[in-house]
Structure formats: C-alpha cells, structure tokens
Design a protein around this motif. Structure first.
Motif, PDB file in Angstrom:
ATOM      1  N   VAL A   1      77.089  27.051  51.405  1.00 45.36           N
ATOM      2  CA  VAL A   1      78.285  26.833  50.578  1.00 45.36           C
ATOM      3  C   VAL A   1      77.877  26.534  49.137  1.00 45.36           C
ATOM      4  N   GLY A   2      76.797  25.760  48.968  1.00 43.35           N
ATOM      5  CA  GLY A   2      76.306  25.469  47.629  1.00 43.35           C
ATOM      6  C   GLY A   2      75.892  26.725  46.894  1.00 43.35           C
ATOM      7  N   ARG A   3      75.253  27.629  47.613  1.00 38.67           N
ATOM      8  CA  ARG A   3      74.850  28.902  47.007  1.00 38.67           C
ATOM      9  C   ARG A   3      76.072  29.737  46.612  1.00 38.67           C
ATOM     10  N   ILE A   4      77.052  29.795  47.507  1.00 38.81           N
ATOM     11  CA  ILE A   4      78.260  30.569  47.220  1.00 38.81           C
ATOM     12  C   ILE A   4      78.957  30.007  45.981  1.00 38.81           C
ATOM     13  N   GLY A   5      79.086  28.674  45.942  1.00 36.53           N
ATOM     14  CA  GLY A   5      79.730  28.048  44.802  1.00 36.53           C
ATOM     15  C   GLY A   5      78.977  28.287  43.510  1.00 36.53           C
ATOM     16  N   ALA A   6      77.639  28.265  43.581  1.00 40.79           N
ATOM     17  CA  ALA A   6      76.833  28.518  42.384  1.00 40.79           C
ATOM     18  C   ALA A   6      76.993  29.949  41.902  1.00 40.79           C
ATOM     19  N   GLY A   7      77.346  30.853  42.826  1.00 36.55           N
ATOM     20  CA  GLY A   7      77.593  32.234  42.436  1.00 36.55           C
ATOM     21  C   GLY A   7      78.985  32.433  41.863  1.00 36.55           C
ATOM     22  N   VAL A   8      79.948  31.714  42.408  1.00 44.09           N
ATOM     23  CA  VAL A   8      81.318  31.820  41.900  1.00 44.09           C
ATOM     24  C   VAL A   8      81.392  31.294  40.468  1.00 44.09           C
ATOM     25  N   TYR A   9      80.711  30.179  40.228  1.00 45.55           N
ATOM     26  CA  TYR A   9      80.709  29.575  38.898  1.00 45.55           C
ATOM     27  C   TYR A   9      79.371  29.858  38.218  1.00 45.55           C
ATOM     28  N   ALA A  10      79.387  30.826  37.320  1.00 47.81           N
ATOM     29  CA  ALA A  10      78.151  31.220  36.636  1.00 47.81           C
ATOM     30  C   ALA A  10      77.791  30.199  35.570  1.00 47.81           C
ATOM     31  N   CYS A  11      76.490  30.082  35.303  1.00 40.40           N
ATOM     32  CA  CYS A  11      76.074  29.179  34.239  1.00 40.40           C
ATOM     33  C   CYS A  11      76.243  29.877  32.890  1.00 40.40           C
ATOM     34  N   ASP A  12      76.336  29.068  31.837  1.00 35.87           N
ATOM     35  CA  ASP A  12      76.429  29.606  30.489  1.00 35.87           C
ATOM     36  C   ASP A  12      75.102  30.248  30.104  1.00 35.87           C
ATOM     37  N   PRO A  13      75.090  31.107  29.082  1.00 35.04           N
ATOM     38  CA  PRO A  13      73.831  31.701  28.620  1.00 35.04           C
ATOM     39  C   PRO A  13      72.782  30.623  28.322  1.00 35.04           C
TER      40      PRO A  13
ATOM     41  N   CYS B   1      71.884  28.510  30.376  1.00 35.95           N
ATOM     42  CA  CYS B   1      72.244  27.363  31.224  1.00 35.95           C
ATOM     43  C   CYS B   1      72.224  26.058  30.433  1.00 35.95           C
ATOM     44  N   ASN B   2      72.625  26.140  29.170  1.00 41.54           N
ATOM     45  CA  ASN B   2      72.629  24.955  28.313  1.00 41.54           C
ATOM     46  C   ASN B   2      74.023  24.607  27.799  1.00 41.54           C
ATOM     47  N   GLY B   3      75.047  25.296  28.318  1.00 41.06           N
ATOM     48  CA  GLY B   3      76.394  25.084  27.816  1.00 41.06           C
ATOM     49  C   GLY B   3      77.046  23.837  28.377  1.00 41.06           C
ATOM     50  N   LEU B   4      78.271  23.598  27.946  1.00 45.70           N
ATOM     51  CA  LEU B   4      79.037  22.431  28.372  1.00 45.70           C
ATOM     52  C   LEU B   4      80.345  22.823  29.043  1.00 45.70           C
ATOM     53  N   SER B   5      80.460  24.082  29.437  1.00 41.47           N
ATOM     54  CA  SER B   5      81.703  24.546  30.042  1.00 41.47           C
ATOM     55  C   SER B   5      81.865  23.979  31.450  1.00 41.47           C
ATOM     56  N   SER B   6      83.109  24.037  31.961  1.00 44.77           N
ATOM     57  CA  SER B   6      83.368  23.565  33.324  1.00 44.77           C
ATOM     58  C   SER B   6      82.631  24.437  34.346  1.00 44.77           C
ATOM     59  N   SER B   7      82.521  25.736  34.055  1.00 40.17           N
ATOM     60  CA  SER B   7      81.803  26.643  34.950  1.00 40.17           C
ATOM     61  C   SER B   7      80.334  26.239  35.049  1.00 40.17           C
ATOM     62  N   GLN B   8      79.741  25.902  33.916  1.00 41.22           N
ATOM     63  CA  GLN B   8      78.346  25.465  33.893  1.00 41.22           C
ATOM     64  C   GLN B   8      78.157  24.203  34.733  1.00 41.22           C
ATOM     65  N   GLU B   9      79.058  23.250  34.574  1.00 39.46           N
ATOM     66  CA  GLU B   9      78.937  21.995  35.311  1.00 39.46           C
ATOM     67  C   GLU B   9      79.130  22.202  36.811  1.00 39.46           C
ATOM     68  N   LEU B  10      80.110  23.019  37.175  1.00 38.20           N
ATOM     69  CA  LEU B  10      80.328  23.293  38.596  1.00 38.20           C
ATOM     70  C   LEU B  10      79.148  24.054  39.194  1.00 38.20           C
ATOM     71  N   HIS B  11      78.588  24.978  38.425  1.00 39.41           N
ATOM     72  CA  HIS B  11      77.410  25.702  38.890  1.00 39.41           C
ATOM     73  C   HIS B  11      76.282  24.723  39.186  1.00 39.41           C
ATOM     74  N   ARG B  12      76.051  23.805  38.278  1.00 41.71           N
ATOM     75  CA  ARG B  12      74.977  22.824  38.454  1.00 41.71           C
ATOM     76  C   ARG B  12      75.212  21.956  39.687  1.00 41.71           C
ATOM     77  N   LEU B  13      76.461  21.511  39.865  1.00 40.30           N
ATOM     78  CA  LEU B  13      76.770  20.651  41.007  1.00 40.30           C
ATOM     79  C   LEU B  13      76.588  21.383  42.332  1.00 40.30           C
ATOM     80  N   PHE B  14      77.069  22.632  42.406  1.00 37.17           N
ATOM     81  CA  PHE B  14      76.916  23.405  43.637  1.00 37.17           C
ATOM     82  C   PHE B  14      75.442  23.697  43.920  1.00 37.17           C
ATOM     83  N   ALA B  15      74.690  24.031  42.873  1.00 35.67           N
ATOM     84  CA  ALA B  15      73.261  24.339  43.055  1.00 35.67           C
ATOM     85  C   ALA B  15      72.498  23.124  43.558  1.00 35.67           C
ATOM     86  N   MET B  16      72.769  21.952  42.967  1.00 34.55           N
ATOM     87  CA  MET B  16      72.075  20.740  43.392  1.00 34.55           C
ATOM     88  C   MET B  16      72.494  20.329  44.800  1.00 34.55           C
TER      89      MET B  16
END
Length: 208
Positions: free
Chosen positions: A94-106, A108-123
C-alpha cells in the motif's frame, strides 16, 4: 495453479519488477546518479521516466505485494502469526501504491502536498517492510521449515534499517544518500524474493 500459489508468484514477480524498473529508468536518464539521487526522483513529475516508474515501478509492483500478502494466511496456516506478517507486507504494498499515486516534486525537494504524501507513503512502506523481515525471523524461528530463514530475515531487516539511518543522517561523512537507499531497497527486495521462492518450493513439495 491455485490462488495461494498465484499469490506467492506475485511475491516473486514484485521485487523483480521493482528492481528492473529502477535499472531501466536509470538507464533512460544518463544524468541520474544512483549514488546521490533518490529512487523517487525517477518518478518525479515531468520527468521522462515518470509514467513507467509511478505506475509500474510503484503502482503495479505495490499491487503485487498486496496480492502476495493476501496469499500468506492460507499458505502458512499459522493464525495470528501469518496474519501479522501478511498485514506488514500488505502495508508495504500500500505504501508503494501511495508513493506512486502521489509523485514527488522535481528533485524531491518541493513543499507540495503531493511531495509530502509521497514521502509519508514511501516511509510507511519502508518501515513495514523492515518490520516484516524482523517479525518473520522472530515469530517463525521455530517453524519446521521456515525457521531456516530466521537469521537471514532478522539480519536483512537490521541491515536495511541501518542503511536508511545512514541515508537520513545529516552528519554522515559519506554523502551518498541515494546509494544507501538503493542498497536498502535491494536488501529488502532480495528478502521478499528469497522468501517467496522458498514458499513456492515448500508448497510444491507439500503437494507431492
């Protein structure tokens, strides 16, 4: 082939697809450094590797992890032990799927909600995978045939945890965070592959 064995085959295919996509996506981007850049950057928004990495590397492989997890209770037949291990491997998926749904910013240094959700799902996925290896090694250490993987499972989890710590340790004199992440996911993927192959062989022998 019954559903249980099909699920185990998903556990074999998932890490192979994941590691293959990392290698393929990295080859498509000659400027990408496996030593200094994170795996997530292969699926960053706007990159040429975004689609295959997000939807196959993270999404489809994550789905296969969930299918593998679903097959474990029927395969192991060990009540709460199998259910706990299945839950952790399923959370990894599920963490992998979520990290794919929410892509990181270019980068991976951005502050967008997608970036944060990607980080949380990946961890969450990484944490669940590490716990799965340790839990498997502990609760099945007396299992008649699965116990043979006990020391390997625990060692894999501890090694992966150490590598992730080195990846995030700001005072680390070896500033190659990407390398530590690649090594950690390699250790955990290899464990999943070995575990699934072991289950498939044991299942085949039990049917004879």
């Amino acid at each position: 082939m019954n559903l249980s064995r099909s699920g185990i085959c998903c556990g074999i295919a998932a890490p192979v697809i994941w590691l293959s996509l990392i290698g393929l996506a990295g080859a498509m981007r000659p400027e990408f450094s496996h030593s200094y850049q994170y795996i997530s950057e292969l699926g960053e928004r706007g990159s040429i590797t975004e689609i295959p990495m997000r939807y196959i590397g993270f999404g489809f492989a994550g789905f296969l992890y969930v299918c593998f997890a679903a097959a474990l209770p029927a395969t192991l037949r060990k009540g709460w032990r199998a259910a706990l291990l299945a839950m952790l491997i399923g959370l990894d998926g599920v963490g992998r799927i979520g990290a794919g749904v929410y892509a990181c910013d270019p980068g991976c240094n951005g502050l967008s909600s997608s970036q944060e959700l990607h980080r949380l799902f990946a961890m969450a996925g990484f944490s669940a995978a590490i716990l799965a290896t340790v839990v498997c090694g502990i609760i099945f250490r007396r299992h008649p045939w699965l116990g043979m993987l006990s020391a390997y499972s625990i060692s894999s989890g501890l090694l992966a945890a150490t590598l992730l710590f080195l990846m995030t340790w700001e005072a680390n004199p070896i500033q190659t965070p990407g390398l530590f992440e690649h090594l950690a996911t390699g250790v955990l993927s290899t464990w999943t592959l070995v575990f699934a192959v072991y289950l498939l062989c044991a299942s085949a022998l039990s049917d004879e």
